[in-house]
Design an enzyme around this catalytic site. Structure first.
Site, mmCIF file in Angstrom:
data_model
loop_
_atom_site.group_PDB
_atom_site.id
_atom_site.type_symbol
_atom_site.label_atom_id
_atom_site.label_comp_id
_atom_site.label_asym_id
_atom_site.label_seq_id
_atom_site.Cartn_x
_atom_site.Cartn_y
_atom_site.Cartn_z
ATOM 1 N N LYS A 1 5.812 21.703 22.423
ATOM 2 C CA LYS A 1 4.693 22.612 22.158
ATOM 3 C C LYS A 1 5.044 24.031 22.586
ATOM 4 O O LYS A 1 5.601 24.250 23.658
ATOM 5 C CB LYS A 1 3.452 22.147 22.930
ATOM 6 C CG LYS A 1 2.981 20.764 22.540
ATOM 7 C CD LYS A 1 1.858 20.295 23.436
ATOM 8 C CE LYS A 1 2.285 20.105 24.876
ATOM 9 N NZ LYS A 1 1.255 19.489 25.726
ATOM 10 N N THR B 1 -7.939 28.327 27.427
ATOM 11 C CA THR B 1 -6.862 27.449 26.963
ATOM 12 C C THR B 1 -6.625 26.282 27.929
ATOM 13 O O THR B 1 -5.648 25.557 27.782
ATOM 14 C CB THR B 1 -5.540 28.236 26.820
ATOM 15 O OG1 THR B 1 -5.259 28.847 28.087
ATOM 16 C CG2 THR B 1 -5.623 29.290 25.744
ATOM 17 N N GLY C 1 -6.546 22.858 29.135
ATOM 18 C CA GLY C 1 -6.706 21.540 28.499
ATOM 19 C C GLY C 1 -6.229 21.476 27.060
ATOM 20 O O GLY C 1 -6.456 20.470 26.381
ATOM 21 N N THR C 2 -5.548 22.516 26.577
ATOM 22 C CA THR C 2 -5.092 22.470 25.172
ATOM 23 C C THR C 2 -4.084 21.341 24.954
ATOM 24 O O THR C 2 -4.099 20.676 23.928
ATOM 25 C CB THR C 2 -4.453 23.807 24.723
ATOM 26 O OG1 THR C 2 -3.579 24.253 25.751
ATOM 27 C CG2 THR C 2 -5.491 24.854 24.429
ATOM 28 N N GLY C 3 -3.192 21.144 25.937
ATOM 29 C CA GLY C 3 -2.175 20.102 25.796
ATOM 30 C C GLY C 3 -2.812 18.719 25.759
ATOM 31 O O GLY C 3 -2.468 17.886 24.910
ATOM 32 N N CYS C 4 -3.752 18.474 26.683
ATOM 33 C CA CYS C 4 -4.438 17.172 26.719
ATOM 34 C C CYS C 4 -5.196 16.962 25.416
ATOM 35 O O CYS C 4 -5.186 15.868 24.840
ATOM 36 C CB CYS C 4 -5.439 17.136 27.876
ATOM 37 S SG CYS C 4 -4.716 17.498 29.472
HETATM 38 N N1 LIG Z 1 -3.955 30.739 22.245
HETATM 39 C C1 LIG Z 1 -3.615 29.741 21.424
HETATM 40 N N2 LIG Z 1 -3.876 29.829 20.099
HETATM 41 C C2 LIG Z 1 -3.546 28.823 19.256
HETATM 42 N N3 LIG Z 1 -2.938 27.688 19.642
HETATM 43 C C3 LIG Z 1 -2.648 27.538 20.958
HETATM 44 C C4 LIG Z 1 -2.954 28.549 21.914
HETATM 45 N N4 LIG Z 1 -2.547 28.121 23.144
HETATM 46 C C5 LIG Z 1 -1.996 26.910 22.954
HETATM 47 N N5 LIG Z 1 -2.023 26.550 21.639
HETATM 48 C C6 LIG Z 1 -1.559 25.292 21.064
HETATM 49 O O1 LIG Z 1 -2.045 24.269 21.922
HETATM 50 C C7 LIG Z 1 -1.106 23.233 22.052
HETATM 51 C C8 LIG Z 1 -0.770 23.023 23.526
HETATM 52 O O2 LIG Z 1 -0.042 24.113 23.931
HETATM 53 P P1 LIG Z 1 0.768 24.375 25.249
HETATM 54 O O3 LIG Z 1 0.078 25.483 25.952
HETATM 55 O O4 LIG Z 1 2.180 24.605 24.873
HETATM 56 O O5 LIG Z 1 0.682 23.015 26.083
HETATM 57 P P2 LIG Z 1 0.059 22.712 27.507
HETATM 58 O O6 LIG Z 1 -1.413 22.959 27.405
HETATM 59 O O7 LIG Z 1 0.406 21.298 27.736
HETATM 60 O O8 LIG Z 1 0.720 23.636 28.493
HETATM 61 C C9 LIG Z 1 0.066 23.646 21.180
HETATM 62 O O9 LIG Z 1 -0.053 23.018 19.915
HETATM 63 C C10 LIG Z 1 -0.054 25.140 21.048
HETATM 64 O O10 LIG Z 1 0.551 25.578 19.856
HETATM 65 C C1 LIG Z 2 -6.049 15.980 35.400
HETATM 66 C C2 LIG Z 2 -5.263 16.896 34.554
HETATM 67 N N1 LIG Z 2 -4.448 16.400 33.595
HETATM 68 C C3 LIG Z 2 -3.728 17.234 32.806
HETATM 69 C C4 LIG Z 2 -3.801 18.598 32.969
HETATM 70 C C5 LIG Z 2 -2.977 19.520 32.104
HETATM 71 O O1 LIG Z 2 -3.708 20.418 31.345
HETATM 72 P P1 LIG Z 2 -3.187 21.075 29.983
HETATM 73 O O2 LIG Z 2 -3.826 20.342 28.864
HETATM 74 O O3 LIG Z 2 -3.671 22.492 30.028
HETATM 75 O O4 LIG Z 2 -1.716 20.951 29.935
HETATM 76 C C6 LIG Z 2 -4.663 19.099 33.977
HETATM 77 N N2 LIG Z 2 -4.788 20.409 34.182
HETATM 78 N N3 LIG Z 2 -5.378 18.212 34.747
HETATM 79 MG MG LIG Z 3 0.006 20.090 29.249
#
Ligand SMILES: Nc1ncnc2c1ncn2[C@@H]1O[C@H](COP(=O)(O)OP(=O)(O)O)[C@@H](O)[C@H]1O
Ligand SMILES: Cc1ncc(COP(=O)(O)O)c(N)n1
Ligand SMILES: [Mg+2]
Length: 559
Positions: free
Chosen positions: A232, A265, A267-270
């Site tokens: 990602k 943003t 929790g976007t990954g979850c």
């Molecule tokens: N500001 C944003 N606008 C659009 N898509 C986003 C944005 N931030 C994150 N994403 C998307 O959300 C998903 C999770 O992104 P990321 O931040 O890399 O993971 P995590 O939340 O695990 O750190 C990816 O598909 C990324 O492209």
């Molecule tokens: C309990 C728990 N699990 C996972 C994430 C990761 O968050 P993100 O979706 O931003 O990577 C978090 N902040 N807390």
């Molecule tokens: Mg994540």
């Protein structure tokens, strides 16, 4: 709204994902798609289904094995909301309880591995799961327990979000788990979804900072055993587009979308991993599932961009924005009856005759003092109507004036107009309300108090009543006169706007005192648009109204 675009899509990809592991599963999915066809499936020897015509609904199920986030932005809470939003039943096995908010993680309380296992068995021996999604797995023992359980209770797909660090930068699982993650869990995974720092940690610490690094990392992680790797790109530097890289063992796919400018943003990954799990549980193959999940995340980010929850740097998403649109519940966005004062209804033929676009006509009317706009288009093709509506909406939004669409709910929904105006033979009001939700404005044309009462009961916000005077704009339209208008007003529990043959010469008469208190204004077509100067014509009508309607709207001043 922005979509996820696929670069380098390889059609060989689709059949390689073993979404239907057995014929039994195929039946299950067919059953899901055609729930009333139970007897057909039963005769195929599948005893999961009843042999009578009773409909049994099999709900797609995701089991999330993850940490709890007390701030409800990420972790288990995000997983449940994302699955719920996508129509999937989500069960939850909690690996850790975090004290967490929009500012960061203040504490972690890990659940013992045997109790994680107990929770998994409770779920899998009863409810079962189509897809398991894992998130925060803080200890080696927890990961081993999960692997053991999954060997006994295999599922259709396993999605591993290798959560190591929260968006806030706080560590959620230490380097101690890396080996067991790599050696035991990843080989079982159908998809693993690391962000950039997680991809880097999984490949031994090498930096992953651009798309070429992401491709290499995806390949190296794939070599550990998972069927697909989605690296990602949310943490990619720069403000341009967003790119996630998918590697399926054969090809790389760059999945791009636009970046939403927001600090919400957390929790976007979850959310992404759960949404993918949900789409897989519904029976979609891997690539379509990822694309659908990315679209859901992009829409959710967009809908949540303006939210103000918590004081920290990363706010949460409104996963359930379709149920409760927090951005639109503020009083500013709600329907104000005073907005009916000078209601401009566009007419494409008239605008064409005077050589102006619908959006220009709308701008003129608003600059002249129109307080609400309706785009009425009886001839145009759908695509053209939508483009006109979008252009007009841009103008109306700029001035903060509500804009409705006549009759066509598909157009209203496609351009996210402020509402719709329906005739007696158009889509029934109750259905329109169900489709548009509680926030949108719905108006209905009524000639009798009975029609007005029904419109109100079905969920309308206002009544358009007429023709008050004979009109050329609407063919075969019965004129109800001023008396008919008053009768509708007195029988209507909701605000009324008068329509039909109204101009500067008779608007005063329509609005004169004594006036029913719910008669809020006049709707006009020709008086504004069959004129050389739309701004001047609207101003003239607005002055007439200002003279008769003393308490003109405080929200829509004469511009
Ligand atoms: N500001 C944003 N606008 C659009 N898509 C986003 C944005 N931030 C994150 N994403 C998307 O959300 C998903 C999770 O992104 P990321 O931040 O890399 O993971 P995590 O939340 O695990 O750190 C990816 O598909 C990324 O492209
Ligand atoms: C309990 C728990 N699990 C996972 C994430 C990761 O968050 P993100 O979706 O931003 O990577 C978090 N902040 N807390
Ligand atoms: Mg994540």
């Amino acid at each position: 709204m922005q979509g996820a675009n696929l670069v380098g899509f390889n059609t060989n990809f689709l059949p390689t994902f073993p979404i239907f592991k057995t014929t039994q599963h195929l039946f299950c999915h067919l059953k899901q798609a055609y729930p009333t066809a139970s007897s057909t499936f039963a005769s195929m020897g599948n005893d999961e289904f009843t042999t009578t015509t009773t409909t049994t609904v099999r709900v797609p199920r995701v089991l999330t094995v993850a940490g709890s986030d007390s701030g409800a932005g990420a972790g288990i809470q995000a997983d449940m909301k994302a699955c719920a939003a996508l129509g999937v039943y989500c069960t939850t096995v909690i690996t850790a309880v975090t004290a967490q908010n929009t500012a960061g993680v203040q504490g972690i309380h890990t659940v013992p591995a045997d109790f994680v296992e107990k929770q998994m068995l409770s779920v899998l021996t009863d409810i079962g799961a189509d897809v398991v999604k894992t998130g925060m797995l803080p200890t080696v023992d927890i990961i081993r327990s999960i692997c053991d359980v999954l060997k006994t209770y295999p599922v259709t797909a396993l999605v591993v979000d290798p959560v190591l660090v929260a968006t806030s930068g706080d560590e959620l699982a230490g380097p101690a788990v890396l080996d067991v993650l790599r050696e035991e869990l990843l080989p079982m995974a159908d998809l693993v979804t690391p962000n950039l720092p997680e991809a880097s940690a999984l490949i031994g610490g090498e930096n992953v900072v651009n798309i070429s690094d992401m491709r290499e990392a995806a390949q190296a992680i794939h070599a550990l055993g998972p069927r697909n790797v989605l690296v990602k790109g949310g943490h990619l530097p720069g403000t341009g587009g967003m790119v996630d890289v998918l590697y399926d063992g054969v090809d790389w796919h760059e999945l791009s979308g636009s970046r939403v400018e927001t600090h919400n943003t957390h929790g976007t990954g979850c959310t992404l991993a759960s949404a993918i799990a949900a789409e897989l549980a519904k029976g979609h193959p891997m690539l379509p599932a990822i694309l659908a999940a990315k679209q859901y995340l992009a829409d959710t980010l967009q809908q949540s961009a303006g939210l103000n929850i918590g004081r920290g740097a990363q706010g949460p998403l409104n996963h359930l924005y379709k149920l409760s649109n927090w951005g639109k519940t503020s009083t500013e966005r709600q329907f104000k009856p005073e907005a009916l004062l000078l209601y401009a209804v566009t007419d494409a033929a008239m605008n064409k005759r005077w050589g102006r676009s619908t959006a220009d006509a709308v701008r003129g009317a608003i600059e002249g003092g129109a307080t609400i706009i309706q785009i009425r288009e009886k001839e145009a093709e759908t695509g053209e109507f939508l483009r006109e509506a979008e252009a007009s909406l841009k103008v109306a939004r700029h001035y903060g004036i509500p804009l409705l669409i006549n009759d066509r709910i598909d157009i209203a929904m496609a351009c996210d107009a402020d509402g719709i105006h329906l005739g007696q033979s158009d889509l029934p009001v109750a259905q329109a309300r169900a489709l548009l939700g509680p926030e949108k404005i719905i108006g209905v044309s009524c000639k009798t108090p009975e029609q007005a009462e029904k419109a109100w009961k079905d969920g309308a916000d206002y009544i358009g009543s007429g023709g008050v005077y004979p009109t050329t704009t609407k063919k075969d339209n019965k004129t109800i006169g001023l008396d008919g208008l008053r009768e509708v007003c007195y029988g209507s529990p909701i605000p009324v706007v008068a329509i039909g043959g109204i101009s500067t010469s008779n608007a005063g008469q329509v609005m004169q005192e004594p006036r029913p208190q719910n008669l809020k204004g006049v709707a006009v077509v020709s008086a504004l648009f069959n004129q050389a100067d739309v701004v001047a014509s609207t101003q003239a009508l607005r002055s007439v109204l200002a003279r008769t309607v003393k308490k003109s709207s405080p929200v829509v001043p004469l511009l």
